[in-house]
Design a protein around this motif. Structure first.
Motif, PDB file in Angstrom:
ATOM      1  N   SER A   1       8.271  -3.800 -16.334  1.00 29.67           N
ATOM      2  CA  SER A   1       7.814  -5.112 -16.263  1.00 29.67           C
ATOM      3  C   SER A   1       6.546  -5.010 -15.940  1.00 29.67           C
ATOM      4  O   SER A   1       5.954  -6.373 -17.154  1.00 29.67           O
TER       5      SER A   1
ATOM      6  N   ARG B   1       4.855  -4.141 -19.334  1.00 29.73           N
ATOM      7  CA  ARG B   1       4.455  -5.118 -20.508  1.00 29.73           C
ATOM      8  C   ARG B   1       3.432  -5.807 -20.829  1.00 29.73           C
ATOM      9  O   ARG B   1       2.871  -6.004 -21.277  1.00 29.73           O
ATOM     10  N   GLU B   2       2.920  -6.202 -19.820  1.00 23.55           N
ATOM     11  CA  GLU B   2       1.860  -6.902 -19.221  1.00 23.55           C
ATOM     12  C   GLU B   2       0.179  -6.692 -19.731  1.00 23.55           C
ATOM     13  O   GLU B   2       0.183  -7.021 -20.070  1.00 23.55           O
TER      14      GLU B   2
ATOM     15  N   HIS C   1      -1.383  -7.646 -22.480  1.00 26.74           N
ATOM     16  CA  HIS C   1      -2.922  -8.222 -22.949  1.00 26.74           C
ATOM     17  C   HIS C   1      -4.042  -7.003 -23.531  1.00 26.74           C
ATOM     18  O   HIS C   1      -5.083  -7.162 -22.870  1.00 26.74           O
TER      19      HIS C   1
END
Length: 273
Positions: A241, A244-245, A249
């Motif tokens: 998770s 993925r961020e 970005h």
């Protein structure tokens, strides 16, 4: 790290943080203080170094005149002035090792007598804790012995890699400026820890030890970072998770853009702009 049994005289011109780092590293590596000279104009700083290391601190001209190897640990903007100052006492057979960012071997060779060998170095600040990464490049008439001497000098404070000079701008962007990127990431992770409710001291200890441990895994296992990352990343888990961020970005692209900017600025500095 590399020591040296040489009996030649070495001068360090420039007694700032990196200059003193090199001096202390050489002393710890076994170089005798009577084989070392320091060129330093500030009287108070000279006394401090003499008391701390027992080394002779003299003028830049005296240091260059007496030494077989002259390490120039000075700011790039001071290079022309210092070379003009010591030009008259330099002689064929000497070695100049330049730690000034962006200054080419051609620039130095054009300002010293024929027969003076030049090696260009891109060091970095972890040399302060004997974990430096230095990249060295030979000038146009640099011998194997000259390169070996430069390796011995820089090997006293970390690791040394030989590279073609055309790669120096990229090295500046990767390892020269690199510690700042790492500190920026660490700073960001600590701030995130505080944002998530941890005391700052706790967040700092967690992040710093995680960094140290991860770096040690990379060095000691020899495993590709992608493999190590995948070992931490369970399908559908917390790490996935988070990663993925980072991809959303465009952190990977941002690092590439940042290092290209550093490389380009290094080129500009070399061209005097």
């Amino acid at each position: 790290m590399t020591g040296s049994a040489t009996t030649k005289q070495t001068a360090i011109i420039g007694a700032g943080v990196m200059g003193e780092t090199l001096l202390s590293g050489l002393v710890r590596a076994g170089r005798r203080v009577d084989q070392l000279l320091v060129g330093e104009k500030r009287a108070e700083r000279a006394r401090e170094l003499e008391e701390r290391y027992g080394v002779a601190v003299v003028s830049n001209v005296d240091a260059a005149a007496k030494a077989d190897t002259v390490a120039l640990v000075i700011k790039p903007q001071d290079m022309a002035e210092v070379l003009d100052e010591i030009h008259g006492v330099l002689r064929p057979g000497q070695l100049i090792v330049s730690l000034a960012a962006g200054i080419t071997t051609a620039f130095i060779e054009s300002r010293v007598p024929d027969g003076v060998a030049v090696v260009r170095v891109m060091p970095n600040t972890p040399a302060l804790v004997d974990e430096g990464m230095a990249a060295i490049s030979p000038g146009s008439h640099c011998s194997e012995a000259d390169l070996a001497e430069a390796e011995a000098l820089l090997g006293s404070v970390g690791r040394v890699l030989r590279i073609p000079e055309r790669q120096q701008d990229a090295v500046t962007a990767i390892s020269g400026s690199g510690p700042a990127y790492i500190f920026f990431v660490v700073e960001s992770m600590i701030e995130a820890g505080v944002h998530l409710g941890l005391p700052r001291t706790t967040a700092s200890e967690l992040v710093i030890q995680t960094l140290v441990g991860s770096a040690k895994m990379l060095r000691e296992t020899g495993t590709h970072p992608t493999v190590l990352r995948e070992q931490v990343t369970s399908p559908g888990g917390t790490t996935a998770s988070a990663l993925r961020e980072l991809e959303i970005h465009k952190v990977r692209a941002a690092f590439l853009a940042a290092m290209e900017a550093a490389r380009n600025r290094s080129r500009e500095l070399a061209e005097g702009s």
